[in-house]
Design a protein around this motif. Sequence first.
Motif, PDB file in Angstrom:
ATOM      1  N   ARG A 217       0.817  -1.217   0.000  1.00  0.00           N
ATOM      2  CA  ARG A 217       0.000   0.000   0.000  1.00  0.00           C
ATOM      3  C   ARG A 217       0.850   1.266   0.000  1.00  0.00           C
ATOM      4  NH1 ARG A 217      -5.243  -1.370   3.862  1.00  0.00           N
ATOM      5  NH2 ARG A 217      -5.927  -3.189   2.668  1.00  0.00           N
ATOM      6  N   GLU A 218       0.828   1.989   1.128  1.00  0.00           N
ATOM      7  CA  GLU A 218       1.492   3.294   1.180  1.00  0.00           C
ATOM      8  C   GLU A 218       3.001   3.177   1.033  1.00  0.00           C
ATOM      9  OE1 GLU A 218       2.099   1.639   5.113  1.00  0.00           O
ATOM     10  OE2 GLU A 218       0.310   1.747   3.830  1.00  0.00           O
ATOM     11  N   GLN A 219       3.581   1.984   1.286  1.00  0.00           N
ATOM     12  CA  GLN A 219       5.018   1.830   1.136  1.00  0.00           C
ATOM     13  C   GLN A 219       5.453   1.932  -0.316  1.00  0.00           C
ATOM     14  OE1 GLN A 219       5.621  -1.899   3.415  1.00  0.00           O
ATOM     15  NE2 GLN A 219       6.849  -0.646   4.788  1.00  0.00           N
ATOM     16  N   VAL A 220       4.572   1.571  -1.240  1.00  0.00           N
ATOM     17  CA  VAL A 220       4.880   1.745  -2.667  1.00  0.00           C
ATOM     18  C   VAL A 220       5.053   3.222  -2.968  1.00  0.00           C
ATOM     19  CG1 VAL A 220       4.007   1.439  -5.008  1.00  0.00           C
ATOM     20  CG2 VAL A 220       3.673  -0.363  -3.315  1.00  0.00           C
ATOM     21  N   CYS A 221       4.161   4.054  -2.426  1.00  0.00           N
ATOM     22  CA  CYS A 221       4.243   5.499  -2.658  1.00  0.00           C
ATOM     23  C   CYS A 221       5.428   6.109  -1.923  1.00  0.00           C
ATOM     24  CB  CYS A 221       2.956   6.186  -2.213  1.00  0.00           C
ATOM     25  SG  CYS A 221       1.461   5.532  -2.981  1.00  0.00           S
ATOM     26  N   VAL A 276      -5.995  12.338  10.456  1.00  0.00           N
ATOM     27  CA  VAL A 276      -4.947  11.318  10.519  1.00  0.00           C
ATOM     28  C   VAL A 276      -5.542   9.939  10.297  1.00  0.00           C
ATOM     29  CG1 VAL A 276      -3.116  10.331  11.935  1.00  0.00           C
ATOM     30  CG2 VAL A 276      -3.633  12.765  12.106  1.00  0.00           C
ATOM     31  N   GLN A 277      -6.729   9.701  10.841  1.00  0.00           N
ATOM     32  CA  GLN A 277      -7.341   8.379  10.761  1.00  0.00           C
ATOM     33  C   GLN A 277      -7.791   8.010   9.353  1.00  0.00           C
ATOM     34  OE1 GLN A 277     -10.499   8.195  13.660  1.00  0.00           O
ATOM     35  NE2 GLN A 277      -9.183   8.903  15.339  1.00  0.00           N
ATOM     36  N   VAL A 278      -8.076   9.002   8.524  1.00  0.00           N
ATOM     37  CA  VAL A 278      -8.524   8.697   7.161  1.00  0.00           C
ATOM     38  C   VAL A 278      -7.369   8.677   6.163  1.00  0.00           C
ATOM     39  CG1 VAL A 278     -10.792   9.699   7.595  1.00  0.00           C
ATOM     40  CG2 VAL A 278      -8.994  11.125   6.588  1.00  0.00           C
ATOM     41  N   CYS A 279      -6.186   9.127   6.571  1.00  0.00           N
ATOM     42  CA  CYS A 279      -5.065   9.250   5.637  1.00  0.00           C
ATOM     43  C   CYS A 279      -4.535   7.879   5.247  1.00  0.00           C
ATOM     44  CB  CYS A 279      -3.950  10.087   6.263  1.00  0.00           C
ATOM     45  SG  CYS A 279      -2.522  10.279   5.162  1.00  0.00           S
ATOM     46  N   PRO A 280      -4.464   7.553   3.960  1.00  0.00           N
ATOM     47  CA  PRO A 280      -3.975   6.228   3.539  1.00  0.00           C
ATOM     48  C   PRO A 280      -2.476   6.045   3.744  1.00  0.00           C
ATOM     49  CG  PRO A 280      -4.419   7.602   1.630  1.00  0.00           C
ATOM     50  CD  PRO A 280      -4.916   8.366   2.819  1.00  0.00           C
ATOM     51  N   GLY A 282      -0.961   7.546   6.490  1.00  0.00           N
ATOM     52  CA  GLY A 282      -0.767   7.634   7.927  1.00  0.00           C
ATOM     53  C   GLY A 282      -0.076   8.889   8.424  1.00  0.00           C
ATOM     54  N   ILE A 283      -0.079   9.974   7.665  1.00  0.00           N
ATOM     55  CA  ILE A 283       0.596  11.198   8.102  1.00  0.00           C
ATOM     56  C   ILE A 283      -0.406  12.148   8.749  1.00  0.00           C
ATOM     57  CG2 ILE A 283       2.337  11.004   6.295  1.00  0.00           C
ATOM     58  CD1 ILE A 283       0.848  13.267   4.812  1.00  0.00           C
ATOM     59  N   GLU A 292       5.089  12.163   1.691  1.00  0.00           N
ATOM     60  CA  GLU A 292       4.179  11.017   1.705  1.00  0.00           C
ATOM     61  C   GLU A 292       2.768  11.397   1.271  1.00  0.00           C
ATOM     62  OE1 GLU A 292       7.154  10.301   5.114  1.00  0.00           O
ATOM     63  OE2 GLU A 292       5.978  11.968   4.323  1.00  0.00           O
ATOM     64  N   CYS A 293       2.427  12.677   1.322  1.00  0.00           N
ATOM     65  CA  CYS A 293       1.075  13.112   0.969  1.00  0.00           C
ATOM     66  C   CYS A 293       0.838  12.915  -0.518  1.00  0.00           C
ATOM     67  CB  CYS A 293       0.887  14.578   1.347  1.00  0.00           C
ATOM     68  SG  CYS A 293      -0.727  15.256   0.867  1.00  0.00           S
ATOM     69  N   ILE A 294      -0.212  12.187  -0.867  1.00  0.00           N
ATOM     70  CA  ILE A 294      -0.518  11.916  -2.274  1.00  0.00           C
ATOM     71  C   ILE A 294      -1.625  12.817  -2.804  1.00  0.00           C
ATOM     72  CG2 ILE A 294       0.253   9.531  -2.128  1.00  0.00           C
ATOM     73  CD1 ILE A 294      -2.684   8.689  -1.953  1.00  0.00           C
ATOM     74  N   GLY A 295      -2.094  13.778  -2.008  1.00  0.00           N
ATOM     75  CA  GLY A 295      -3.095  14.737  -2.472  1.00  0.00           C
ATOM     76  C   GLY A 295      -4.458  14.141  -2.720  1.00  0.00           C
TER      77      GLY A 295
END
Length: 469
Positions: A217-221, A276-280, A282-283, A292-295
């Motif tokens: 998931r977010e580790q790819v980004c 924070v809780q909705v951020c895919p 986790g930031i 890390e923010c993908i907008g």
Amino acid sequence: MSDPDLIDVQEIAPAEVAELDLYQKREKIYTRKIEGFYQRLRMFTGWPMLLGYYCIPWISINGRQAVWFDLPEREFHIFGLTFWPQDFSLLAFLLIIAAFSLFAVTVSAGRVWCGYTCPQTVWTSIFMWIEQKAEGTRNQRIKLDKQPWSLTKAARKLSKHGAWMFVAFMTGMTFVGYFYPVRELSYELATLSTGNWQLAWTVFFTLATYINAGWMREQVCTYMCPYARFQSVMFDADTLIVSYDASRGDPRGSRKKSLAHRDAGLGDCIDCELCVQVCPTGIDIRDGLQYECIGCALCVDACNSVMRKMGYEPGLVRYTSERELEGGKTHWLRPRIIGYIVVLALMVGVFSYNIFSRIPLELTVIRDRNNLYVETADGGIENIYRLHIVNMDTSPHEYVLSVEGLEGATIKGQTHYALAASEDREVTLRVNTQAASLVTPSTSFTFEIAAKDMASLRASTESRFMKPL
């Protein structure tokens, strides 16, 4: 007695010594479901891409798969047009246009590609939706993971991973279907009669989708995607980014809805941490812009929902620019943007012209170098040539071959060729002329081939005719 010219050096023990790992173990992120304007907007960006990806291989045009990259035959069929390896320059041009488009969008609107259309984001959203349906809300998933294994837990986990694997398999099979006829592939996979290569690539892309969208998931980004690393080079003070308005939100603190928070010295942020809780990834968007923010604007919808419940004005977290946060006004038409638009318009124009003016016919001529020339009994000179004719059109044509620029020249060999759609043929022939008509030992002339049923379908190439010194 101490020397006054010497500096007294003392060892000072650090207050804290810690090791910093370049790669830290992933902590599972439990995202909370949220609805809002930007999430509805994603329905019009992600779903069309998904439907196109899954459906296009099943569409037929003129009896052929709409998009099919036939590698063994070196033919690339795209919506009725057939491209060959000779057209790779067009592919390179298209990739350059795509890169410039991404740069232009990034300069003006930040990472909207990542947040709304990137395949990693779209497939991850699907897997997260499946996870929510199988295991429940955020709190229910946290509680489920802490519970000891039971039949209920195993059933929920199995249903989630089963659905993940089904989506991953359909994704992998569809991807291979762009390179191997998808109807044949689906039948062969269903009957377990597929070839080793088709099976291997289907399994590979199935596992890649399952791992990337389900586990990494977010580790790819964060770690694998280079775009997150060099995006800051393209940002400027007028680039739209998802930002927290600290001047309005701070000081943070919880409060009752009826409290006059301004009089109590509080900002609009109630420190609920819903963003924070909705951020895919986790930031915490309140910490400022992070790579890390993908907008994706999930935090925007979450914060706006809280602001409406509290009776505050929405937009504490919003799409804005650094200049606007500092009290200025965003400049939309700036030299950098205008430059990108002009360059993109020129490149798209040139690319479109090359596509629509492209002639689906190729003629290559190689003169036989073993025998420079052959002298005939009647005083003539002959040269031997090997021709490679490629009919890149999707329809059959009959072609007529001729020579221009060589006085009195005749072709000894076949001059009419009936070629099927996407057929290439090699032929060997002789060109004869009288030595008296040749002024120099090497004379330039042209082979020309034209379709009898289409005047615009013609190609020519230059060659040379040799005679004795």
